[in-house]
Design an enzyme around this catalytic site. Structure first.
Site, PDB file in Angstrom:
ATOM      1  N   GLN A  40      39.054  51.535  38.373  1.00  0.00           N
ATOM      2  CA  GLN A  40      39.245  50.644  37.226  1.00  0.00           C
ATOM      3  C   GLN A  40      37.918  50.426  36.507  1.00  0.00           C
ATOM      4  O   GLN A  40      36.960  49.916  37.087  1.00  0.00           O
ATOM      5  CB  GLN A  40      39.790  49.305  37.716  1.00  0.00           C
ATOM      6  CG  GLN A  40      39.755  48.176  36.705  1.00  0.00           C
ATOM      7  CD  GLN A  40      40.578  48.437  35.467  1.00  0.00           C
ATOM      8  OE1 GLN A  40      40.023  48.692  34.409  1.00  0.00           O
ATOM      9  NE2 GLN A  40      41.891  48.377  35.594  1.00  0.00           N
ATOM     10  N   GLY A  61      59.519  38.740  30.799  1.00  0.00           N
ATOM     11  CA  GLY A  61      59.377  39.888  31.688  1.00  0.00           C
ATOM     12  C   GLY A  61      58.263  40.813  31.220  1.00  0.00           C
ATOM     13  O   GLY A  61      57.557  40.528  30.256  1.00  0.00           O
ATOM     14  N   GLU A  82      46.189  46.816  35.228  1.00  0.00           N
ATOM     15  CA  GLU A  82      45.737  45.795  36.168  1.00  0.00           C
ATOM     16  C   GLU A  82      45.909  44.385  35.598  1.00  0.00           C
ATOM     17  O   GLU A  82      46.237  43.446  36.324  1.00  0.00           O
ATOM     18  CB  GLU A  82      44.269  46.010  36.559  1.00  0.00           C
ATOM     19  CG  GLU A  82      43.779  44.989  37.568  1.00  0.00           C
ATOM     20  CD  GLU A  82      42.550  45.410  38.331  1.00  0.00           C
ATOM     21  OE1 GLU A  82      41.933  44.542  38.964  1.00  0.00           O
ATOM     22  OE2 GLU A  82      42.202  46.607  38.298  1.00  0.00           O
ATOM     23  N   ARG A  83      45.702  44.237  34.293  1.00  0.00           N
ATOM     24  CA  ARG A  83      45.893  42.921  33.680  1.00  0.00           C
ATOM     25  C   ARG A  83      47.339  42.468  33.828  1.00  0.00           C
ATOM     26  O   ARG A  83      47.617  41.307  34.150  1.00  0.00           O
ATOM     27  CB  ARG A  83      45.478  42.986  32.204  1.00  0.00           C
ATOM     28  CG  ARG A  83      45.518  41.657  31.478  1.00  0.00           C
ATOM     29  CD  ARG A  83      44.802  41.786  30.130  1.00  0.00           C
ATOM     30  NE  ARG A  83      45.007  40.594  29.325  1.00  0.00           N
ATOM     31  CZ  ARG A  83      45.998  40.413  28.463  1.00  0.00           C
ATOM     32  NH1 ARG A  83      46.891  41.390  28.304  1.00  0.00           N
ATOM     33  NH2 ARG A  83      46.111  39.308  27.772  1.00  0.00           N
TER      34      ARG A  83
END
Length: 284
Positions: A40, A61, A82-83
């Protein structure tokens, strides 16, 4: 009667589920089985923005699936998103929709980097470190790297040169205190004390990149005489030539500032190294 926007968005879970089902290699994955991406490139995550995203995910969602690759023991490794993963954990989700990709380490790094660059989520130092990692870990040349990430070689080189700056300047870029444009002129300065002096001036006065360049031009102008640092460098150049003549060793003197620098002894083989040590009287 047409639905309102909020009503349409509240149905997004169903929409995502249908889309996920229509893609080969996309499926719901347990959040607990996802490992973070060791490649990352992004290191800074705004907690307030994560909290806001988490609230949105609770209501609507996840609109865009994560991208994963299979790992050991039935687990998955995150490639990108990743966020979204962090926000999903904050939102208390047990599962997230994900694309499953079969890629190696190099391709995983490239995909994570490219996604962040395209979204402009990385600061300049994170981009530079990612570029350097792709060069080191993947064995890419700058021109090859440029092709992979859609940047020309000059742009790639400009990012990589930021890593030559002292740590306080790199930190200022990472924290958003100065921009890449403001920092770039500082790369040409060899005196670190002067670099840091200008850094403070940029932050205190909000100098533009053009103004920084103008200050450097003014600093480089002379009235026919050398500055103390230039005089010292010239003295060291003369000393370097003198020492080479006396020792017969191809040493080089690098000056960082007045009374600061280092001496290097380049060699191309074990044989040359032993010869240098012999000439210096250091052989065992």
């Amino acid at each position: 009667m047409a639905k309102g926007l909020s009503a349409l968005l509240s149905d997004s879970d169903l929409v995502v589920s249908k889309k996920v089902a229509s893609f080969d290699g996309v499926k719901p994955v347990k959040v607990s089985s996802i490992k973070t991406n060791p490649y990352q490139p992004r290191t800074e995550f705004d907690q307030e923005a994560l909290d806001e995203l988490a609230e949105s995910i609770k209501i609507h969602g996840i609109i865009q699936p994560l991208t994963l690759r299979e790992a050991e023991n039935g687990s998955y490794e995150l490639i990108s998103g990743e966020r979204r993963l962090r926000a999903s954990k904050l939102a208390g989700l047990d599962e997230v929709p994900a694309y499953i990709r079969n890629v190696d380490d190099q391709r995983s790094l490239e995909m994570a980097l490219i996604e962040n660059i395209q979204r402009e989520n990385l600061n300049a130092i994170e981009v530079a470190l990612s570029f350097q990692r792709m060069i080191d870990d993947c064995g890419l040349k700058q021109s090859e790297l440029g092709e992979r990430v859609g940047k020309n070689r000059t742009t790639v080189n400009n990012y990589l040169r930021l890593l030559q700056l002292p740590a306080p300047i790199q930190s200022a870029i990472t924290l958003g205190k100065i921009t890449m444009g403001q920092a770039r002129p500082l790369i040409t300065i060899e005196d670190e004390d002067f670099q840091l002096e200008l850094l403070q001036k940029i932050m205190n006065e909000g100098l533009s990149a053009r103004k920084v360049e103008e200050l450097l031009k003014e600093a480089n102008k002379t009235d026919g005489s050398f500055s103390p640092l230039e005089t010292y460098r010239e003295d060291m150049r003369i000393e370097e030539i003198s020492l080479r003549g006396k020792t017969k060793v191809p040493l080089k003197i690098k000056v960082n500032a007045i009374d600061k620098g280092f001496v290097s002894l380049p060699f191309q083989s074990e044989e040359e190294l032993q010869k240098l040590l012999t000439q210096l009287g250091l052989d065992s």
